[in-house]
Design a protein around this motif. Sequence first.
Motif, PDB file in Angstrom:
ATOM      1  N   ASP A  39       0.866  -1.176   0.000  1.00 27.42           N
ATOM      2  CA  ASP A  39       0.000   0.000   0.000  1.00 27.42           C
ATOM      3  C   ASP A  39       0.909   1.234   0.000  1.00 27.42           C
ATOM      4  OD1 ASP A  39      -2.317  -1.517   0.175  1.00 27.42           O
ATOM      5  OD2 ASP A  39      -2.720  -1.005   2.274  1.00 27.42           O
ATOM      6  N   VAL A  40       0.448   2.325  -0.581  1.00 28.45           N
ATOM      7  CA  VAL A  40       1.229   3.562  -0.578  1.00 28.45           C
ATOM      8  C   VAL A  40       0.648   4.481   0.492  1.00 28.45           C
ATOM      9  CG1 VAL A  40       1.990   5.562  -1.913  1.00 28.45           C
ATOM     10  CG2 VAL A  40       1.845   3.306  -3.001  1.00 28.45           C
ATOM     11  N   LEU A  41       1.504   4.892   1.424  1.00 31.41           N
ATOM     12  CA  LEU A  41       1.090   5.690   2.572  1.00 31.41           C
ATOM     13  C   LEU A  41       1.523   7.141   2.405  1.00 31.41           C
ATOM     14  CD1 LEU A  41       2.316   3.269   5.382  1.00 31.41           C
ATOM     15  CD2 LEU A  41       0.108   3.272   4.194  1.00 31.41           C
ATOM     16  N   THR A  42       0.658   8.055   2.779  1.00 28.18           N
ATOM     17  CA  THR A  42       1.042   9.460   2.861  1.00 28.18           C
ATOM     18  C   THR A  42       1.322   9.753   4.325  1.00 28.18           C
ATOM     19  OG1 THR A  42      -0.331  10.045   0.969  1.00 28.18           O
ATOM     20  CG2 THR A  42       0.329  11.845   2.435  1.00 28.18           C
ATOM     21  N   ILE A  43       2.537  10.236   4.578  1.00 27.69           N
ATOM     22  CA  ILE A  43       2.964  10.579   5.933  1.00 27.69           C
ATOM     23  C   ILE A  43       3.052  12.093   6.023  1.00 27.69           C
ATOM     24  CG2 ILE A  43       4.770  10.322   7.672  1.00 27.69           C
ATOM     25  CD1 ILE A  43       5.629   7.748   6.120  1.00 27.69           C
ATOM     26  N   GLU A  44       2.228  12.673   6.888  1.00 26.44           N
ATOM     27  CA  GLU A  44       2.244  14.116   7.130  1.00 26.44           C
ATOM     28  C   GLU A  44       3.059  14.363   8.395  1.00 26.44           C
ATOM     29  OE1 GLU A  44       0.651  16.662   5.483  1.00 26.44           O
ATOM     30  OE2 GLU A  44      -0.425  15.432   4.018  1.00 26.44           O
ATOM     31  N   PRO A  45       3.889  15.410   8.415  1.00 31.39           N
ATOM     32  CA  PRO A  45       4.659  15.714   9.632  1.00 31.39           C
ATOM     33  C   PRO A  45       3.731  15.878  10.829  1.00 31.39           C
ATOM     34  CG  PRO A  45       5.418  17.038   7.799  1.00 31.39           C
ATOM     35  CD  PRO A  45       4.163  16.348   7.335  1.00 31.39           C
TER      36      PRO A  45
END
Length: 110
Positions: A39-45
């Motif tokens: 899966d492709v994850l978006t990581i926000e600070p």
Amino acid sequence: MSVSSRDQLGLVQACAARGAPLRLPARGYSMHPFIRDRDVLTIEPLGPATPRLGEILAFRHPVQGGLAIHRLVGRTAAGWLLKGDNCEAAEGAVTPDAVYGRITRIDRGG
């Protein structure tokens, strides 16, 4: 091309320092079935906001030293307790300075 969890951690740290989001493929099964391998994850600070119980966080694993993605399940005086959905036990206390971001999006199957 495969990127090690330590190299991924370096990318996450650099993006967090700049306040920029990052998209990375998940590797492994510790968060299955919610997050699946590739899966492709978006990581926000993380920023100044304190994460809420149940949020999924990107952090430096306290034993292995690389990037890990697990759910916040508790707090102690020593730090936050993070646990993979498919794991039997929490990692142990993770200090707030070892947490770099929260997962805000999961893309599956293209």
